[in-house]
Design a protein around this motif. Structure first.
Motif, short mmCIF file in Angstrom:
data_model
loop_
_atom_site.label_atom_id
_atom_site.label_comp_id
_atom_site.label_asym_id
_atom_site.label_seq_id
_atom_site.Cartn_x
_atom_site.Cartn_y
_atom_site.Cartn_z
N VAL A 261 42.54 72.47 82.63
CA VAL A 261 43.91 71.77 82.57
C VAL A 261 44.99 72.05 84.02
O VAL A 261 45.73 71.42 84.30
CB VAL A 261 44.74 72.23 81.36
CG1 VAL A 261 44.30 71.53 79.96
CG2 VAL A 261 45.16 73.66 81.11
N SER A 263 44.63 74.90 87.44
CA SER A 263 43.81 75.82 88.47
C SER A 263 44.60 75.86 89.48
O SER A 263 45.16 74.78 90.19
CB SER A 263 42.46 75.38 88.45
OG SER A 263 42.14 74.16 89.54
N ARG B 5 48.28 69.68 94.47
CA ARG B 5 49.60 70.16 95.21
C ARG B 5 48.96 71.22 96.43
O ARG B 5 48.40 72.22 95.84
CB ARG B 5 50.25 70.83 94.14
CG ARG B 5 50.89 69.97 93.09
CD ARG B 5 51.41 70.52 91.86
NE ARG B 5 52.20 71.76 92.32
CZ ARG B 5 53.50 71.73 92.23
NH1 ARG B 5 53.94 70.67 91.99
NH2 ARG B 5 54.15 72.84 92.49
N GLU B 7 50.21 73.79 98.45
CA GLU B 7 51.39 74.31 99.23
C GLU B 7 50.93 75.48 99.79
O GLU B 7 49.75 76.15 99.59
CB GLU B 7 52.32 74.92 97.82
CG GLU B 7 53.12 73.73 97.28
CD GLU B 7 53.79 74.38 95.96
OE1 GLU B 7 53.77 75.55 95.63
OE2 GLU B 7 53.85 73.50 95.05
N THR B 8 51.77 76.15 100.68
CA THR B 8 51.27 77.37 101.43
C THR B 8 51.57 78.48 100.57
O THR B 8 52.23 78.79 99.63
CB THR B 8 51.93 77.44 102.74
OG1 THR B 8 53.45 77.11 102.55
CG2 THR B 8 51.38 76.64 103.62
N PRO B 15 45.24 77.49 100.70
CA PRO B 15 44.22 77.64 99.82
C PRO B 15 43.09 76.87 100.33
O PRO B 15 43.20 75.81 101.11
CB PRO B 15 44.68 76.94 98.29
CG PRO B 15 46.05 76.63 98.52
CD PRO B 15 46.50 76.77 99.91
N GLN B 19 40.26 74.73 95.79
CA GLN B 19 41.16 75.78 95.15
C GLN B 19 42.48 75.39 95.21
O GLN B 19 43.30 76.53 94.96
CB GLN B 19 40.65 77.19 95.73
CG GLN B 19 39.28 77.48 95.46
CD GLN B 19 39.16 79.04 95.57
OE1 GLN B 19 39.80 79.64 96.16
NE2 GLN B 19 38.09 79.59 94.73
N GLU B 20 42.89 74.37 95.50
CA GLU B 20 44.25 73.74 95.53
C GLU B 20 44.85 73.95 94.27
O GLU B 20 44.12 73.87 93.17
CB GLU B 20 44.46 72.45 96.04
CG GLU B 20 43.99 72.43 97.52
CD GLU B 20 42.41 72.00 97.65
OE1 GLU B 20 41.85 71.83 96.69
OE2 GLU B 20 42.02 71.71 98.83
N HIS B 21 46.22 73.98 94.23
CA HIS B 21 46.89 74.00 92.75
C HIS B 21 46.63 72.49 92.38
O HIS B 21 46.86 71.48 92.79
CB HIS B 21 48.18 74.34 93.14
CG HIS B 21 48.81 74.53 91.92
ND1 HIS B 21 50.22 75.30 91.50
CD2 HIS B 21 48.56 74.56 90.36
CE1 HIS B 21 50.47 75.30 90.37
NE2 HIS B 21 49.47 74.83 89.61
N PHE B 22 46.05 72.68 91.02
CA PHE B 22 45.75 71.47 90.38
C PHE B 22 46.28 71.41 88.92
O PHE B 22 45.92 72.45 88.07
CB PHE B 22 43.99 71.16 90.50
CG PHE B 22 43.57 70.33 89.26
CD1 PHE B 22 43.36 69.02 89.67
CD2 PHE B 22 43.20 70.93 88.10
CE1 PHE B 22 43.04 68.13 88.59
CE2 PHE B 22 42.63 70.13 87.06
CZ PHE B 22 42.65 68.60 87.31
N ALA B 23 46.70 70.31 88.40
CA ALA B 23 47.11 70.38 87.18
C ALA B 23 46.55 69.05 86.65
O ALA B 23 46.63 68.04 87.10
CB ALA B 23 48.66 70.47 86.91
#
Lengths: 586, 325
Positions: A261, A263, B5, B7-8, B15, B19-23
């Motif tokens: 959901v 990461s 997303r 972001e730094t 990242p 491995q980026e921020h993922f939702a």
């Protein structure tokens, strides 16, 4: 970063020249899971346990998969090493390790890869070592299975080296011991030694410390971190504990119902969760949420006002409901021959007071005597010496009839939601049993009371037709609470009552307990090993170690200003305790 | 679409790929309430689940068919034949071949084998059921009391069990039966039960000891329930499954033991028609007419098979862990 055990440091016998195989900044992933789908064949057809999971792990990096039971986190990890249990199989997607596709790899090649390229530290240190073999033999086996070449003496030396590296002092002698001679922590260290024996590039740690006490947990995780950093091993943590994951891994993968959901970088997820599930998880993780669940306090009442509220003139209102003085319990340990028994003091001169309407937490690690003390308060165990006073009366001096009446006023809720309800009884009979036993009301009135109780623990009335095996752990715990409340007791003894539950369910139950206390004026004796939970529920804390009280103070005093080293160790060991600032900063 | 997303991170690092921020987006069904109770499914308990499980197995239906058939025959043999097994005999027909109305032929005494085989079921089933009932009662009581109360009580009862366990069932039955003058189905069952209860005592002692450590037992204790009440209401019902499984299989062995005793001539008297007695009779004529051995032996084998198969099915349904994969 300090550990209690010295690391052998530069002298480690690494399999390959350090630092050459994995560059810290490399952009080539070590493990890439894309669109993974794992299914189990069951009686009702195929069930997808994991759907569309993407995870990337870079060399030398630590990544954590976080999720509650049944989220598919272990299944994902087991798919990577092709150790799916039973009928499970990968039905879609790909897993590449070091650039090589490993889904559908022949068995022989997969076996060669296991241990040598991918190591595993399993969950339960108690059952994962073979009890009839020496520790050394089992590590030696791991070496030989992974193609370690060398003579007997060389292997022996290597085994001792690996054990020393895993943080076991006096390794050569330890290698000759059997698993039952080791504590849980030492066994887990041996398993780490086995997992790292062949210097794998990736180590999968499946809940590596869930079965251990918090202080041991911290030592082992610290050690594992140092060790894997030195060896350049990437670590894939599987855990249910968000605090632990955020503390130990740089990249987090949150799984729910077989899907990823959310990461991303650990700190970012903690500070700025996007998915509603992650939000819920972050806000209810006990190690991160350090707030007392109490309606009265939120309304701005100070502790003084709360006290004066209780002391409304009546003598009985001020008298503590439970008072324990100099309680001692000595068990006789049976020896090899009759008469050779020795004494073991489980509870040693313990005193505490549970004021009416408040919560007192008994905290300690396994073997601290906290449950024994609770059983004596419940009157299930006869104290060797000392007094348990309930509402001013010594419990030991009660006649059988008085004791039967006393039972109504104090009720327990236990840890194991699967063992605390009789599987043969429907939910209705389980909750009705105390009423029937104490001959409360007519049949109709009892049924009405059961409905009322179910409503009180926020379960639909239709639940009463069901049987315990149909309910989840959290629901069973609600039923156990409803049963405990049936006779309108004044005190409830909660023996690790939320320890076996998933975080979100745990938060719900704690909230339920908080509101019930408010509504019914209950007093709780809360037994737990988890200090993080204590802060959410307790007014005062008794910290126990080896049967003795180490520290006894109000919750705020214990958390803000612990006076004993042992308490400080316990507090420092709460996973994620250091992350609160990050969360607030985000 | 999932939202990525980039972001730094603190420290200016970005990242790495993958491995980026993922939702993820909300699931089709949403999150749902944590821990909702299903209100639509029918309630199920261990027994209901076991029943549902058994119904799906062909072996259950085969075993039930055999058992029902045997029991009906044992209760009402007259429904199936008009020929009396002992009085409608004619020595002229001795060892006669099958003929219309007498499908299995005649035995040495000139009695109809079909009729004798049907009437023989009654003795076997009666002895089996009575012996099993007695064994379950005696063994469970001994085992449950020993396991639940423990201590010296357990020490004494367990030693008694051990002593009886050391005596071979059939040997002891032979000795006792040979000095018994009034031999009926009841005495045979009684003697078999007197020496056959030990296994059930051990099984029930073991399960009772594991069940009594459950937290629901402690919960009942803290409600103020007495020891006897807890044993009867909570511990015994939860120990029943392995006892039932063993009893089903034991029924088969008791039928065999009765046949053995009757074969040796010290079980049921010759005036009672029984498969064991008939097998013994057939032995004398086995060279001239082997078929007369076949029918009583077949009836015995079929009955025992039925009960043992049923025991297997019941065990699988009640204890999914023991199920063969």
């Amino acid at each position: 970063m300090t550990t209690q055990f010295p690391v052998t440091g530069g002298g480690l016998p690494t399999g390959r020249p350090a630092g050459t195989s994995y560059d810290a900044g490399t952009d080539k992933p070590l493990l890439q899971i894309s669109d993974l789908e794992v299914s189990f064949t069951t009686g009702v057809g195929e069930v997808k346990a994991v759907r569309g999971v993407d995870i990337t792990v870079y060399p030398g990096q630590s990544v954590a998969i976080v999720g509650e039971s049944g989220s598919g986190k272990s299944t994902t990890a087991h798919a990577v090493i092709d150790l799916l249990p039973g009928t499970g199989k990968v039905t879609g997607g790909s897993i590449t390790f070091d650039g090589r596709e490993i889904v559908g790899l022949p068995r022989v090649e997969m076996e060669a890869m296991r241990g040598r390229d991918i190591g595993l530290v399993p969950q339960d240190p108690m059952s994962n070592l073979n009890p009839v073999w020496r520790i050394g033999t089992q590590i030696d086996e791991a070496l030989r299975a992974n193609g370690f070449e060398g003579g007997r003496a060389e292997r022996k030396e290597r085994v001792a080296g690996l054990l020393a590296e895993a943080g076991l002092p006096d390794a050569a002698r330890r290698a000759r011991q059997f698993p039952h001679e080791f504590s849980g922590g030492m066994r887990q260290r041996s398993l780490i030694a086995i997992g790292l024996a062949a210097r794998p590039k990736l180590l999968i740690a499946d809940e590596p410390t869930s079965a251990l006490d918090v202080t041991v947990q911290r030592q082992i995780l610290d050690h594992l971190e140092v060790l894997t950093q030195e060896l350049g091993t990437a670590v894939l943590f599987i855990t249910h504990d968000l605090g632990l994951a955020a503390e130990r891994a740089e990249h987090l993968v949150v799984m729910f119902k077989g899907r990823v959901v959310e990461s991303g970088p650990a700190r970012q997820i903690l500070a700025d969760p996007q998915h509603p599930y992650t939000k819920r998880l972050v806000s209810s993780a006990p190690s991160l949420a350090s707030r007392r669940i109490q309606v009265a306090r939120e309304e701005g009442a100070t502790p003084d006002e709360l006290l004066s509220h209780h002391a409304d003139g009546e003598e009985t209102r001020r008298r503590p409901i439970v008072q324990v003085r100099d309680l001692t319990k000595v068990f006789q340990i049976r020896g090899a021959r009759p008469g050779a028994s020795s004494d073991f003091t489980a509870v040693d001169n313990v005193s505490f007071t549970l004021p009416r309407g408040e919560t007192l937490a008994l905290v300690g690690e396994s073997g601290s005597g906290k449950s024994t003390a609770a059983n004596m308060v419940l009157g299930l165990l006869e104290p060797t010496s000392g007094v348990v006073e309930f509402d001013g009366t010594d419990v030991a001096g009660l006649s059988p009839k008085e004791q039967f009446a006393f039972r109504r006023r104090i009720q327990p809720v236990f840890q194991n939601p699967y063992g605390s309800l009789d599987p043969m009884f429907s939910i209705f009979s389980s909750i009705e049993e105390p009423l029937r036993l104490h001959q409360v009301g007519s049949k109709k009135e009892r049924e009405a009371r059961v409905r009322e109780l179910l409503d009180l623990v926020s379960l639909p009335a239709s639940t009463m037709r069901r049987f315990p095996n149909e309910l989840s752990g959290g629901q069973r715990q609600r039923i156990a609470i409803a049963r405990a409340l049936a006779l309108k007791p004044e005190v409830i003894v909660l023996d690790e009552a939320v320890s076996a539950l998933d975080v979100l369910v745990q938060a719900q139950i704690l909230e339920l307990l908080g509101s019930l206390q408010d509504e019914l004026g209950l007093s709780y004796l809360f037994i737990t090993h988890d200090l993080a939970v204590v802060r959410q529920i307790a007014d005062s804390v008794v910290v126990m170690q080896n049967g003795q009280v180490v520290e006894y103070a109000s919750t705020d005093a214990v958390f803000d200003n612990p006076r004993q080293q042992y308490t400080r160790d316990l507090l420092a060991a709460i996973p994620g305790a250091g992350l609160e600032d990050a969360k607030i900063a985000g | 679409m999932p939202e990525n997303r980039t972001e730094t991170l603190p420290g200016g690092r970005r990242p790495r790929p993958g491995q980026e921020h993922f939702a993820a987006e909300l699931d089709e069904g949403g999150l749902g309430a944590v821990d909702a109770v299903s209100t639509t499914d029918a309630p199920s308990s261990l027994w209901r689940d076991a029943w549902r499980d058994m119904r799906r197995r062909p072996m259950f239906w085969v075993a039930s068919a055999i058992i029902v058939l045997v029991v009906i025959v044992a209760a009402f043999p007259g429904w199936f034949t008009d020929i009396h097994p002992r009085f409608d005999c004619n020595l002229a027909d001795s060892l006669g071949a099958p003929e219309p109305g007498h499908p299995f032929g005649y035995d040495k005494q000139g009695c109809d084998i079909f009729s004798r085989t049907l009437y023989g079921a009654r003795a076997s089933v009666l002895v089996g059921v009575m012996a099993t009932a007695m064994v379950v009662l005696l063994g469970t009581t001994m085992g449950a009391v020993a396991g639940y109360f423990g201590g010296w009580f357990d020490a004494i009862l367990s030693r008694i069990t051990d002593i009886f366990f050391a005596i071979p069932l059939v040997l002891a039955a032979i000795v006792i039966m040979s000095i018994t003058t009034n031999r009926t189905s009841f005495t045979v069952a009684f003697v078999l039960a007197a020496f056959g209860w030990t296994s059930i005592a051990r099984i029930s002692r073991g399960t009772v000891m594991s069940v009594k450590n459950n937290e629901f037992v402690t919960a009942a204790k803290s409600l103020g329930m007495g020891r006897g009440g807890i044993l009867l209401k909570h511990v015994l019902p939860n120990s029943a499954a392995p006892i039932i499984v063993y009893a089903t299989v034991a029924l088969g062995t008791f039928i065999v033991a009765e046949a053995t005793l009757s074969f040796l001539g010290i079980g049921l008297p010759p005036s009672t028609v029984s498969w064991g007695g008939d097998i013994s009779q057939a032995q004398n004529a086995i060279r001239q007419a082997p078929q007369i051995l076949f029918y009583p032996a077949g009836g015995l084998a079929l009955t025992v098979l039925g009960f043992i198969m049923m025991g297997d099915v019941v065990r699988d349904a009640l204890d999914p862990k023991a199920r063969k994969r």
